[in-house]
Design a protein around this motif. Sequence first.
Motif, mmCIF file in Angstrom:
data_model
loop_
_atom_site.group_PDB
_atom_site.id
_atom_site.type_symbol
_atom_site.label_atom_id
_atom_site.label_comp_id
_atom_site.label_asym_id
_atom_site.label_seq_id
_atom_site.Cartn_x
_atom_site.Cartn_y
_atom_site.Cartn_z
ATOM 1 N N MET A 102 0.673 -1.375 -0.084
ATOM 2 C CA MET A 102 -0.154 0.064 0.052
ATOM 3 C C MET A 102 0.970 1.135 0.026
ATOM 4 S SD MET A 102 -1.301 0.066 3.984
ATOM 5 C CE MET A 102 -1.593 -1.754 3.980
ATOM 6 N N ILE A 103 0.388 2.332 -0.159
ATOM 7 C CA ILE A 103 0.910 3.598 -0.138
ATOM 8 C C ILE A 103 0.241 4.495 1.180
ATOM 9 C CG2 ILE A 103 1.150 5.953 -1.182
ATOM 10 C CD1 ILE A 103 0.918 4.527 -4.062
ATOM 11 N N ILE A 121 6.878 0.379 -5.947
ATOM 12 C CA ILE A 121 5.361 0.223 -5.872
ATOM 13 C C ILE A 121 5.219 -1.195 -6.813
ATOM 14 C CG2 ILE A 121 3.299 0.904 -6.926
ATOM 15 C CD1 ILE A 121 3.685 2.333 -4.374
ATOM 16 N N PHE A 174 1.437 9.364 -7.057
ATOM 17 C CA PHE A 174 0.833 8.389 -6.121
ATOM 18 C C PHE A 174 -0.507 7.826 -6.620
ATOM 19 C CE2 PHE A 174 -1.426 11.938 -4.017
ATOM 20 C CZ PHE A 174 -2.324 11.371 -3.169
ATOM 21 N N SER A 204 -1.092 4.337 -7.796
ATOM 22 C CA SER A 204 -2.101 3.429 -7.152
ATOM 23 C C SER A 204 -3.088 2.782 -8.195
ATOM 24 C CB SER A 204 -2.857 4.310 -5.987
ATOM 25 O OG SER A 204 -3.920 3.509 -5.587
ATOM 26 N N ASP A 205 -3.423 3.502 -9.188
ATOM 27 C CA ASP A 205 -4.358 3.024 -10.304
ATOM 28 C C ASP A 205 -3.513 2.229 -10.996
ATOM 29 O OD1 ASP A 205 -6.679 2.792 -11.884
ATOM 30 O OD2 ASP A 205 -5.749 4.532 -13.115
ATOM 31 N N ILE A 258 -2.914 -0.525 -6.144
ATOM 32 C CA ILE A 258 -2.262 -0.652 -4.791
ATOM 33 C C ILE A 258 -3.152 0.415 -4.005
ATOM 34 C CG2 ILE A 258 -0.295 0.130 -3.355
ATOM 35 C CD1 ILE A 258 0.359 -2.296 -4.973
ATOM 36 N N PRO A 259 -3.866 0.062 -2.846
ATOM 37 C CA PRO A 259 -4.554 1.049 -2.249
ATOM 38 C C PRO A 259 -3.850 1.903 -1.646
ATOM 39 C CG PRO A 259 -4.276 -1.095 -0.951
ATOM 40 C CD PRO A 259 -3.489 -1.416 -2.341
ATOM 41 N N ILE A 260 -4.467 3.128 -1.268
ATOM 42 C CA ILE A 260 -3.816 4.156 -0.593
ATOM 43 C C ILE A 260 -4.374 4.341 0.969
ATOM 44 C CG2 ILE A 260 -3.461 6.673 -0.353
ATOM 45 C CD1 ILE A 260 -3.654 6.683 -3.621
ATOM 46 N N GLN A 305 -9.584 2.660 -2.174
ATOM 47 C CA GLN A 305 -9.181 1.382 -3.225
ATOM 48 C C GLN A 305 -9.818 1.891 -4.264
ATOM 49 O OE1 GLN A 305 -8.955 -2.287 -1.358
ATOM 50 N NE2 GLN A 305 -10.147 -1.418 0.321
#
Length: 343
Positions: free
Chosen positions: A131-132, A201, A234, A238-239, A243-245, A308
Motif C-alpha cells: 500500500m501507499i 510500488i 501516487f 495506485s491506479d 495498490i490501495p492508499i 481503493q
Amino acid sequence: MINQHSENIFHQSLETSSSDKSYKFSWFDWICLWYPPGWLVLFNRHWQHYHSDPDGWNWLEYVLFLIPGGFYLALLIRWLRLGCRSPRKEVGEFNPKYQQAFRQEILAPIVKYYFRGELQQIEHLPQTGPMIVAMNHAGMCFPWDFLTLGYLLSESQGWVVQPLANVSLFEHPWMIWWLPSQWSQVLGAVRAEIQDFETAIAQGKILLYAPEGIRGPGKGWQKRYQLQKFDISFIQLSDRYQIPIMPVVCIGSEFLHPWTVNSKKLQRIIRLPFLPISPLMFILLLFPSMGVWAMKTRLQYFIQPLEQQIHTGKDRADTYQKAQILRNKLQNQITRMLNNVNS
C-alpha cells in the motif's frame, strides 16, 4: 558500485550482534538522548556497533559534539584524520534486520518517551500490504513524523515500512558528514524520484509518502496545518498497479520545529529542500549536530479508511482532481481534529 567487502562485514556483524550483542544504552547514550546535540552521536554509535566504519566519527569527536562550537573542531579533526578528504561514498542496500535493530534500540525510546507517538483509529488498519501510506508531512526538520509513523506501524502490524525520502537525504554534503554514507538506504529509504517510486510500488512494498512533496515541510509556521497542493504521481501509480492508499492525518508534527519561516534564497544557495529560520537558528549554529533533533511534542496519527479502486483513466486533469479531492478530505479531517482539541 557497492563496496562488497564492507557490505559482507556489515551483514556478518549484524547477524552476530542481533543474536547476542544487541546495542545496549550506556550512561553516555542516555545523556545523548536527553541532550539535544547528542542525537547525532546516537545514530552514528549505533551504526558503528553493527558496521565497521573506519571513516566514521570517533570518541574524541563525539565528545566535542556536546560542547558549544565543538562540532566545527570535530569536523576539522575528522577531515585531517581522513587525509583531507570527504568520507567515502558507498551505496548501501535496504536491510530489514538493521532497520529492526535501529527501530527497537534507538527509535523506541525516542518515540515512546520524547514524541509520545500514538496510533488512533486503528480499526482502519488493513491486515497487510502492499500500500501507499499517504500522510501530511511537516515540521521543517529531520523527518521525525515519518520515522515515528514507520516505527508505530511496524510495532503494531509487523510491517516492513519504507519511506520515500528527498534526494538530499542520500547525497547532500552535509548528510555525508553527519551520517554514514549508507545510512538512509540501509534503513529503507526510497529516493523520491518517479522511477525509484514506481519500482518500489511494482515490487509490492509498503511505502510512506508525502503527497504535498517538499511543499509540506517547506510552507513555514504561518501556514501550519494547511495542506499544500498534492502531487498526482501516487494517484497514478495506485491506479496502475492496483495498490490501495491509506491516508493518515498527523497532529503534532507542525510543532517539531515551531516559529519557522523558509528562506528560499539561502535554501537554493546551499541546495537544501528547505532552510528553516527560527529563534533556534542561533543554537543550531553553536551545535550543528542538532540538525537531526526536533522539539519535544506529541505525535498522534489518525488512520483513515483505505482508498481503493482508484480509476484515473488517461486524463491528467481527472487524476489531478482526484488528488485534490483526497487533499480536501484530509484537510477537513485536520480542521475537525484541531477544533476538537481546542474546544
